[in-house]
Scaffold this motif. Structure first.
Motif, short mmCIF file in Angstrom:
data_model
loop_
_atom_site.label_atom_id
_atom_site.label_comp_id
_atom_site.label_asym_id
_atom_site.label_seq_id
_atom_site.Cartn_x
_atom_site.Cartn_y
_atom_site.Cartn_z
N UNK A 6 15.87 -35.76 52.04
CA UNK A 6 15.41 -35.63 53.41
C UNK A 6 16.39 -36.39 54.30
N UNK A 7 16.85 -35.75 55.35
CA UNK A 7 17.77 -36.38 56.30
C UNK A 7 17.15 -36.35 57.69
N UNK A 8 17.26 -37.47 58.38
CA UNK A 8 16.94 -37.49 59.80
C UNK A 8 18.29 -37.34 60.50
N UNK A 9 18.47 -36.23 61.19
CA UNK A 9 19.76 -35.88 61.78
C UNK A 9 19.66 -35.96 63.30
N UNK A 10 20.61 -36.67 63.90
CA UNK A 10 20.71 -36.73 65.36
C UNK A 10 22.07 -36.21 65.76
N UNK A 11 22.08 -35.27 66.69
CA UNK A 11 23.32 -34.67 67.19
C UNK A 11 23.38 -34.95 68.69
N UNK A 12 24.45 -35.65 69.09
CA UNK A 12 24.59 -36.10 70.47
C UNK A 12 25.84 -35.50 71.09
N UNK A 13 25.72 -34.73 72.16
CA UNK A 13 26.91 -34.15 72.79
C UNK A 13 27.72 -35.19 73.56
N UNK A 14 29.04 -35.08 73.48
CA UNK A 14 29.95 -35.88 74.28
C UNK A 14 30.45 -34.98 75.40
N UNK A 15 30.16 -35.38 76.63
CA UNK A 15 30.47 -34.54 77.79
C UNK A 15 31.74 -35.02 78.48
N UNK A 16 32.47 -34.07 79.06
CA UNK A 16 33.63 -34.44 79.87
C UNK A 16 33.16 -34.77 81.29
N UNK A 17 34.10 -35.05 82.18
CA UNK A 17 33.75 -35.44 83.55
C UNK A 17 33.00 -34.35 84.31
N UNK A 18 33.13 -33.10 83.87
CA UNK A 18 32.47 -31.98 84.54
C UNK A 18 31.15 -31.60 83.88
N UNK A 19 30.74 -32.37 82.89
CA UNK A 19 29.48 -32.10 82.22
C UNK A 19 29.56 -31.07 81.11
N UNK A 20 30.77 -30.65 80.73
CA UNK A 20 30.94 -29.70 79.64
C UNK A 20 31.00 -30.44 78.30
N UNK A 21 30.43 -29.85 77.28
CA UNK A 21 30.42 -30.47 75.96
C UNK A 21 31.81 -30.36 75.33
N UNK A 22 32.39 -31.53 74.96
CA UNK A 22 33.69 -31.54 74.30
C UNK A 22 33.52 -31.48 72.79
N UNK A 23 32.54 -32.23 72.29
CA UNK A 23 32.23 -32.23 70.86
C UNK A 23 30.85 -32.81 70.71
N UNK A 24 30.31 -32.74 69.50
CA UNK A 24 28.98 -33.26 69.21
C UNK A 24 29.08 -34.24 68.06
N UNK A 25 28.64 -35.48 68.31
CA UNK A 25 28.60 -36.50 67.27
C UNK A 25 27.34 -36.30 66.43
N UNK A 26 27.46 -36.53 65.14
CA UNK A 26 26.31 -36.42 64.25
C UNK A 26 26.04 -37.75 63.56
N UNK A 27 24.79 -38.07 63.42
CA UNK A 27 24.37 -39.24 62.64
C UNK A 27 23.26 -38.79 61.72
N UNK A 28 23.38 -39.13 60.45
CA UNK A 28 22.36 -38.73 59.48
C UNK A 28 21.91 -39.94 58.70
N UNK A 29 20.61 -40.04 58.54
CA UNK A 29 20.03 -41.07 57.69
C UNK A 29 19.36 -40.33 56.54
N UNK A 30 19.77 -40.64 55.32
CA UNK A 30 19.23 -39.97 54.14
C UNK A 30 18.07 -40.75 53.56
N UNK A 31 17.03 -40.02 53.17
CA UNK A 31 15.88 -40.60 52.48
C UNK A 31 15.67 -39.79 51.21
#
Length: 134
Positions: free
Chosen positions: A102-127
């Motif tokens: 079981x993973x708790x996954x968080x995906x957070x967008x990194x936005x540029x100065x115009x509010x466009x998504x450049x990439x998405x960071x992922x963090x996963x905690x495994x159980x």
């Protein structure tokens, strides 16, 4: 393979070694360069998937050795994150040793100065199932 950081404007670019240190320091599992493509994965993610870095970074999610229903669910939530929304969800996936995790996954967008998504960071905690209280 194209450089996963090539899409980031120069003012946001950091040396790859520093990016790797930041990923470890802040517990980030990696990032996506689009809803279907890994940009970078930390060592814990590489170990979880049982694959070397060159088989993950810059590759489509479905090209990585995971079950079809897992990658389809992953891509669906990635699309939501690339629309600018932070996504947190629970996922049950098989690790490299065939153990259901079981993973708790968080995906957070990194936005540029115009509010466009450049990439998405992922963090996963495994159980692992043994860790869960029923």
């Amino acid at each position: 393979m194209r450089d996963p950081l090539s899409r980031i404007p120069i003012k946001y670019k950091l040396p790859a070694a520093f990016v790797g240190i930041c990923l470890v320091a802040f517990g980030v599992g990696g990032y996506l360069i689009d809803p279907e493509t890994y940009g970078l994965a930390n060592q814990a993610r590489l170990n979880f998937l049982g694959l070397p870095r060159e088989n993950i970074e810059g590759h489509k999610i479905w090209d990585i050795n995971i079950r079809e229903d897992d990658w389809r669910r992953c891509v669906e939530s990635n699309r939501e994150a690339f629309m600018g929304r932070k996504v947190t969800q629970e996922e049950w996936v098989m690790n490299a040793h065939g153990k259901l995790t079981c993973q708790l996954v968080t995906k957070t967008p990194l936005l540029d100065d115009n509010g466009h998504v450049m990439l998405v960071y992922m963090n996963k905690v495994d159980f692992l199932p043994d860790d869960l209280v029923t």
